[in-house]
Design a protein around this motif. Sequence first.
Motif, PDB file in Angstrom:
ATOM      1  N   SER A  57       0.833  -1.207   0.000  1.00 55.53           N
ATOM      2  CA  SER A  57       0.000   0.000   0.000  1.00 55.53           C
ATOM      3  C   SER A  57       0.867   1.257   0.000  1.00 55.53           C
ATOM      4  O   SER A  57       0.527   2.256  -0.645  1.00 55.53           O
ATOM      5  N   GLN A  60       2.154   1.579  -3.586  1.00 54.79           N
ATOM      6  CA  GLN A  60       1.076   2.039  -4.462  1.00 54.79           C
ATOM      7  C   GLN A  60       0.792   3.521  -4.259  1.00 54.79           C
ATOM      8  O   GLN A  60       0.531   4.249  -5.214  1.00 54.79           O
ATOM      9  N   ALA A  64       1.226   6.229  -7.169  1.00 53.60           N
ATOM     10  CA  ALA A  64       0.106   7.102  -7.538  1.00 53.60           C
ATOM     11  C   ALA A  64       0.539   8.564  -7.503  1.00 53.60           C
ATOM     12  O   ALA A  64       0.181   9.348  -8.386  1.00 53.60           O
ATOM     13  N   THR A  68       0.624  11.094 -10.779  1.00 52.41           N
ATOM     14  CA  THR A  68      -0.175  12.320 -10.841  1.00 52.41           C
ATOM     15  C   THR A  68       0.693  13.568 -10.969  1.00 52.41           C
ATOM     16  O   THR A  68       0.257  14.556 -11.547  1.00 52.41           O
ATOM     17  N   PRO A  78      -4.305   6.616 -11.402  1.00 57.65           N
ATOM     18  CA  PRO A  78      -3.319   6.309 -10.355  1.00 57.65           C
ATOM     19  C   PRO A  78      -3.066   4.812 -10.173  1.00 57.65           C
ATOM     20  O   PRO A  78      -1.981   4.409  -9.815  1.00 57.65           O
ATOM     21  N   GLN A  79      -4.063   3.963 -10.452  1.00 59.16           N
ATOM     22  CA  GLN A  79      -3.889   2.515 -10.324  1.00 59.16           C
ATOM     23  C   GLN A  79      -3.590   1.916 -11.699  1.00 59.16           C
ATOM     24  O   GLN A  79      -4.176   0.937 -12.108  1.00 59.16           O
ATOM     25  N   THR A  81      -2.202  -0.037 -14.888  1.00 60.04           N
ATOM     26  CA  THR A  81      -1.740  -1.401 -15.088  1.00 60.04           C
ATOM     27  C   THR A  81      -0.628  -1.409 -16.121  1.00 60.04           C
ATOM     28  O   THR A  81      -0.456  -0.462 -16.889  1.00 60.04           O
ATOM     29  N   THR A 135     -13.820  -2.885 -12.233  1.00 55.21           N
ATOM     30  CA  THR A 135     -12.976  -3.192 -11.069  1.00 55.21           C
ATOM     31  C   THR A 135     -12.617  -1.915 -10.318  1.00 55.21           C
ATOM     32  O   THR A 135     -12.684  -1.868  -9.088  1.00 55.21           O
ATOM     33  N   ARG A 136     -12.246  -0.872 -11.049  1.00 55.18           N
ATOM     34  CA  ARG A 136     -11.872   0.394 -10.413  1.00 55.18           C
ATOM     35  C   ARG A 136     -13.054   1.081  -9.753  1.00 55.18           C
ATOM     36  O   ARG A 136     -12.897   1.731  -8.730  1.00 55.18           O
TER      37      ARG A 136
END
Length: 188
Positions: A57, A60, A64, A68, A78-79, A81, A135-136
Amino acid sequence: MDPTGMKDVEISKMDDKNQGETTNDGESTLVTDFIPASTSAMLPSTDQTLSHIDAMSQVQGVMANLITEDPLLSDLPPQVTLEEVNSCIALEYGQAMVVNVRRADDEVMAVVVTQNATVLDLKHSIKRYIILRQTRNGGKQHISWKYIWKRYWLYFNSQKLSDDRKTLKQYQIRNKDEVTFMKKLKER
């Protein structure tokens, strides 16, 4: 040290004892040595041990923030792939194109496909786009794509894209062209 100023480090398998550490000929160094100073302030102090979930976390969050703040990457979510990054790279090098897919509710989905993509490739790209968006957004996870393709057609310039093996170029579809996603009408 190499010319870039980063240490040559071989990442070993982490156990609870050295979690978050890497080894280089028996010498221990924390992974935070490789994170720019501007983002290392967001990480916890180096004397703290993190679980794998907490470390992920943290990473991540840092990723992110980097995405940005970077002017070239700021249009990515931000997530992001790996597939999205590879698609952006392919677009920049002219190896891919964007096909805008308009749904019945006038939502336009910008789907990335390779230059020599077939109609089936476009369908797979639409599927990946929808699944990633669901999913997001925390939406419905299971969609019956067999049902979708049985009930809907893709149209371009009033022409039905009925042959999955034909390339998009054979249908005269170019970069940033719009394809319509329409419900099939019952034939009489």
